[in-house]
Design a protein around this motif. Structure first.
Motif: not given
Ligand code: URA
Ligand code: ZN
Length: 380
Positions: A161-173, A219-228, A230-235
């Motif tokens: 859940t990261g900060l509460g909004n999942g791992l595609d949240d830009p606030n995690l940058d 849950e794990t699959t969705i969390a990672f897919t959202r990270m990917w 949203s471009g986390v691994f590009d940044r």
């Protein structure tokens, strides 16, 4: 006689005594319920579905014994299963539920406790630290920075859940940036599962089976897919992510995920790293799996281990046990079926080089462990 190659368990949890006291002080999930009857075990209610009012309180959640808290019990378990060293982590749900102002203090205390425990058991124990995810990003980054002073901490454990909004949240940058800069691997672990309504009105008849076998991996699959997506691994192209339970269903579903992206008009077409036209994140799913992703081998089948190896390579799959979860139902201390199944799944599908890499070599390489079986002070 040649010595046996080391076996490293990278998926093994503890609830430190301070954390147990925190759970004991609470009355809503996550919490610990002391027994009403003499001789009964305390009950641990951590999963969203655990506080089931259709069950009597004494049968909600799961019974816990000293193996959840006692490092001596962990070392005994390691010796029973010929595990050379372990990388311990606080179990779910970590510090996710704390009020923001309480998170940093608890994280410091728990991470210091982990460091102290590992230091007493040199060459046998290392740890993944816990972050105060309900706190502000600068406070979380402060704890990531402080981990550099704790030599046995070799990564961090993170829920979905990261900060509460999942791992595609830009606030995690800023947190991804700090972890990438320090090259601290992230151990991504599920806790929240899927909405209980999906398990239906008869769910309690099946105990923890649906949330653990299906809720956790999805849950794990969705969390990672959202990270990917949203471009986390590009940044953060140097981020290292170790995903629990062989990536949930990622190895099996990677093709479908990518195909859905390539057929989604919402994503503009661009040239990928091979000069081909493609959609979605700059770095393709296969590229990220090969460069950024490690998977544990806690999947209980040869098919699962083979799929993991197929997607990320045999050099990036790591043995684990999920101790103290999935103990023998008869309470015995001899070998656990859950652990033996995972050993067999590795040995059955790989040649000798592949299995010794998965059993230990890959963890040593990823986490920089110096294996030296010194005297463990907490050993019996
Ligand atoms: N494994 C875990 O790590 N946590 C659970 O709650 C159950 C199994
Ligand atoms: Zn686990």
């Amino acid at each position: 006689m040649a010595s046996e190659p080391p076996v490293i368990d990278i998926h093994t949890h503890v609830y430190s005594s301070s954390y147990i006291s925190l759970l004991r002080s609470r009355t809503t999930v996550p919490y610990l319920l002391d027994p009403f009857e003499k001789g009964a075990s305390p009950r641990l209610l951590i999963l969203p579905s655990d506080d089931d009012p259709s069950l009597p309180p004494g049968s909600r959640g799961r019974p816990i014994d000293p193996s959840y808290t006692d490092i001596g019990a962990k070392l005994n378990f390691m010796s029973t299963h010929h595990i050379t060293a372990s990388v311990i982590s606080l179990a779910n749900p970590w510090l996710d539920f704390l009020p923001p102002e309480e998170g940093p203090g608890w994280a410091r205390m728990i991470n210091d406790e982990l460091e102290f425990t590992c230091n007493r058991n040199q060459g046998k124990l290392w740890a993944f630290a816990t972050l105060p995810l309900s706190a502000s990003p600068p406070d979380i980054v402060t704890e990531v920075d402080r981990l550099q002073t704790l030599p046995h901490i070799r990564g961090i454990i993170l829920g979905t859940t990261g900060l509460g909004n999942g791992l595609d949240d830009p606030n995690l940058d800023s947190i991804w940036a700090a972890l990438e800069e320090k090259q601290l691997p992230i151990f991504l672990h599920p806790h929240y599962g899927l909405p209980s309504s999906l398990y239906g009105p008869r769910a309690s008849e099946y105990g923890h089976v649906l949330p653990l076998s299906l809720g956790f991996p999805m849950e794990t699959t969705i969390a990672f897919t959202r990270m990917w997506l949203s471009g986390v691994f590009d940044r953060y192209p140097k981020l290292k992510l170790l995903i629990a339970h062989s990536g949930g269903t990622i190895p099996f579903l990677a093709g479908r995920i990518d195909s859905c992206v390539q057929h989604e008009r919402h994503f503009p077409e661009h040239s990928n790293e091979y000069g081909e036209k493609s959609r979605g994140p700059e770095r393709s799913l296969d590229r990220v799996l090969l460069d950024n992703i490690w998977l544990d081998a806690v999947v209980y089948s040869e098919t699962g281990v083979r799929a993991a190896v197929d997607k990320v390579s045999y050099k990036k799959v790591l043995f684990g046990t999920d101790h103290p979860f999935f103990p023998r139902l008869d309470g015995g201390a001899e070998k656990w079926a859950s652990v033996e199944t995972n050993f067999d799944a590795v040995a059955g599908g790989q040649d000798n080089a592949g299995s010794s890499a998965i059993l230990g070599g890959n963890a040593i390489a990823l986490l920089g462990l110096e294996i030296n079986p010194g005297k463990a002070e907490d050993s019996p």
